[in-house]
Write an enzyme that holds these catalytic residues in place. Structure first.
Site, PDB file in Angstrom:
ATOM      1  N   GLU A 106       0.867  -1.154  -0.170  1.00 22.87           N
ATOM      2  CA  GLU A 106       0.021  -0.123   0.172  1.00 22.87           C
ATOM      3  C   GLU A 106       0.841   1.258   0.052  1.00 22.87           C
ATOM      4  O   GLU A 106       1.902   1.340   0.695  1.00 22.87           O
ATOM      5  CB  GLU A 106      -0.891  -0.013   1.200  1.00 22.87           C
ATOM      6  CG  GLU A 106      -2.020  -0.829   1.272  1.00 22.87           C
ATOM      7  CD  GLU A 106      -2.981  -0.721   2.598  1.00 22.87           C
ATOM      8  OE1 GLU A 106      -2.658   0.414   3.111  1.00 22.87           O
ATOM      9  OE2 GLU A 106      -3.742  -1.434   2.792  1.00 22.87           O
ATOM     10  N   GLU A 150     -13.624   5.263  -0.267  1.00 20.31           N
ATOM     11  CA  GLU A 150     -14.321   4.391   0.355  1.00 20.31           C
ATOM     12  C   GLU A 150     -15.190   5.106   1.618  1.00 20.31           C
ATOM     13  O   GLU A 150     -14.492   5.669   2.508  1.00 20.31           O
ATOM     14  CB  GLU A 150     -13.408   3.336   1.106  1.00 20.31           C
ATOM     15  CG  GLU A 150     -12.922   2.358  -0.059  1.00 20.31           C
ATOM     16  CD  GLU A 150     -11.743   1.483   0.424  1.00 20.31           C
ATOM     17  OE1 GLU A 150     -12.298   0.418   1.072  1.00 20.31           O
ATOM     18  OE2 GLU A 150     -10.469   1.678   0.377  1.00 20.31           O
ATOM     19  N   LYS A 164     -15.032   4.089   5.593  1.00 23.71           N
ATOM     20  CA  LYS A 164     -13.865   4.010   6.713  1.00 23.71           C
ATOM     21  C   LYS A 164     -13.704   4.882   7.521  1.00 23.71           C
ATOM     22  O   LYS A 164     -14.344   6.316   7.381  1.00 23.71           O
ATOM     23  CB  LYS A 164     -12.542   4.272   5.701  1.00 23.71           C
ATOM     24  CG  LYS A 164     -12.395   3.251   4.669  1.00 23.71           C
ATOM     25  CD  LYS A 164     -11.081   3.339   4.104  1.00 23.71           C
ATOM     26  CE  LYS A 164      -9.842   2.912   5.238  1.00 23.71           C
ATOM     27  NZ  LYS A 164      -8.721   2.939   4.488  1.00 23.71           N
ATOM     28  N   GLU A 189      -9.142   9.608   5.446  1.00 25.84           N
ATOM     29  CA  GLU A 189      -9.421   8.047   5.196  1.00 25.84           C
ATOM     30  C   GLU A 189     -10.272   7.798   4.313  1.00 25.84           C
ATOM     31  O   GLU A 189     -10.392   6.469   3.715  1.00 25.84           O
ATOM     32  CB  GLU A 189      -9.725   7.569   6.668  1.00 25.84           C
ATOM     33  CG  GLU A 189      -8.747   7.784   7.794  1.00 25.84           C
ATOM     34  CD  GLU A 189      -7.313   6.803   7.573  1.00 25.84           C
ATOM     35  OE1 GLU A 189      -7.692   5.607   7.148  1.00 25.84           O
ATOM     36  OE2 GLU A 189      -6.444   7.481   7.595  1.00 25.84           O
TER      37      GLU A 189
END
Length: 500
Positions: free
Chosen positions: A261, A315, A318, A324
């Site tokens: 990542e 997303e 999250k 985030e």
């Protein structure tokens, strides 16, 4: 005798090329912690549309497996931390999981890595990781897949107690009982040490010590490692080398590092001023270019490095700060959050119109009209295959299909390869089939590319910047052009042998 010699030569060249032509890879993490994402089949279509060849998911979701079946895309799949206990306790659990969740979809779904747990040192589950990894590996070995699917686990950079200067990189001693058997497992099975690296957090949490340019690969100055004299122009390299030095300190010098990542958020909370689309675009563009060029790091120049960008989508479920939920390259409606040059080659200038005069030394590469059809066809096949050229414009109904001749199609492919590989003499050789010209071969709507944005052309026509949308994995542009020519000549040799 001659045939045997050629076969031996071809085999020798093949072995050499396997060593020389391996390249670094770029993939994308496909997280699904959201309630507004497209279905897996739509996500797979998006991935294919952008020629992404490597995808990481965080579980073994059957719908995702089905969506990526027969696409050729390599999947890294995961066993979540919540499932570590049963995998660590009983071999039968790992066997059943492989039998029911993996084998029915393999190999049509191309699974190449299994991550057992994620950043275990952050959630105090280290005691379960290695036993679970061993059981998964044993299950794979029973199925004859232990050499085709690698087993590892991911780490945060918190696994280090010290990362600066890079040469002083050291693992946190409190994790010794976890790391020793883990590293032995990785070394014995030739699995990578997987790590999640985020220069964004280093800058956000310590802006007085880390400059934004240094985090974004944009620094014009260098940071010197006082112990080695190595010069660092970006934090990513420094963090990678800190891990390599930490591994070397424990005598694990053969383990490769894989970045599972990394990325940059495009939006954040009010205090996260660096989380912007511009910075995200800058970081990921520079990262891709840095990786696929096989630049390596100061301590490991030219070392291959496989990297996964986080993440495919924003997303919305999250937790935490706004950043985030905003790491995605795409919104849930599949539109881009920002423009990203997936190829790492920079913009390419092409122009409309014909009979355009070049005024600044730009050259193109076309196919010789004296070449035989058989050899020219072999060269065209190589350019559109191993040569990594996008040959879609010369397909039927596309702008460069007409005239439908081998010379015309090969010229387009030769030039694309030539421009993608630095417009060097070697990149246009094609065993003597290529010819360099200083007159733009573009015609009608068939546009021949040039190298980089610094190659501007004098024209009254409209300039159209284009970029290749390839996030291909084993990218060959990182190697010198002579390696491509060896590969091409080997291709011809094998083609000739096949024709006997």
């Amino acid at each position: 005798m001659e045939r045997g010699f050629r076969l031996i030569l071809a085999a020798s060249l093949m072995l050499m090329l396997l060593d020389l032509c391996r390249g670094s890879t770029i993939g994308v993490c496909y997280g699904r912690n959201a309630d507004d994402l497209p279905t897996p089949d739509k996500a797979a279509q998006l991935v294919q549309q952008h020629n992404i060849k490597y995808v990481r998911i965080y579980d073994s979701n059957i719908q995702v497996f089905k969506a990526f079946a027969n696409t050729g895309i390599e999947l890294m799949i995961g066993i979540p931390n919540s499932d570590l206990l049963p995998f660590a306790q009983f071999q039968s659990n790992a066997d059943s999981w492989l039998k029911n969740n993996i084998l029915p979809y393999y190999p049509s779904t191309k699974i190449t890595y299994i991550t057992v747990g994620a950043e275990a040192t952050e959630v105090n589950s280290t005691s379960l990781v290695v036993p679970a990894m061993q059981n998964v590996f044993t299950a794979l070995r029973k199925a004859g897949l232990h050499k085709k699917i690698k087993v590892s686990t991911t780490h945060s950079l918190g696994v280090l107690s010290r990362s600066f200067p890079p040469s002083a990189g050291a693992f946190n001693s409190s994790f010794a009982s976890f790391l020793k058997p883990l590293l032995i497992f990785l070394a014995e099975n030739k699995s990578p040490f997987m790590v999640d690296i985020y220069p964004y957090y280093a800058f956000r949490d310590s802006p007085n010590n880390v400059s934004l340019d240094y985090a974004l690969f944009e620094s014009s100055s260098e940071v010197i490692d006082p112990n080695t004299g190595l010069l660092y122009t970006n934090m990513f390299d420094a963090q990678i080398d800190a891990l390599y030095f930490a591994l070397a300190a424990l005598n694990f010098r053969t383990i490769k590092i894989m970045v599972t990542e990394t990325g940059w958020p495009s939006k954040g909370s009010p205090k996260e001023t660096a989380a912007t689309p511009d910075n995200a675009q800058t970081y990921n563009t520079n990262l891709i270019r840095h990786v696929i060029n096989d630049t390596g790091t100061p301590a490991k120049p030219g070392e291959e490095l496989d990297v996964y960008i986080f993440s495919l989508f924003n997303e919305n479920r999250k937790p935490g700060l706004d950043s985030e939920r905003n790491w995605g390259l795409f919104y849930p409606d599949k539109t881009s959050v920002y423009n990203l040059d997936f190829s790492g080659r920079g913009s390419v200038d092409v122009i409309t119109g014909a009979n355009i005069t070049n005024t600044n030394g730009t050259t193109w590469c076309i196919a010789s009209s004296n070449a035989s059809d058989r050899v020219l066809q072999s060269a065209l096949d190589w350019a559109c295959g191993p040569g990594n050229v996008d040959c879609s414009p010369i397909q039927p109904s596309q702008p460069c299909y007409e005239p439908d001749t081998l010379v015309s199609h090969a010229s387009y492919a030769f030039n694309s390869f030539y421009q993608q590989n630095g417009a060097s003499d070697v990149a246009c050789s094609f065993g003597g089939l290529g010819v360099r010209v200083d007159k733009n071969p573009s015609y009608d709507k068939c546009l021949y590319m040039t190298t980089g944005s610094n190659k501007t052309l004098s024209t009254n026509a409209t300039a159209i910047p284009t970029t290749s949308h390839s996030l291909a994995g084993k990218v060959h542009t990182s190697k010198s052009s002579w390696t491509f020519m060896i590969s091409f000549l080997l291709f011809l040799a094998i083609d000739s042998i096949r024709g006997w």
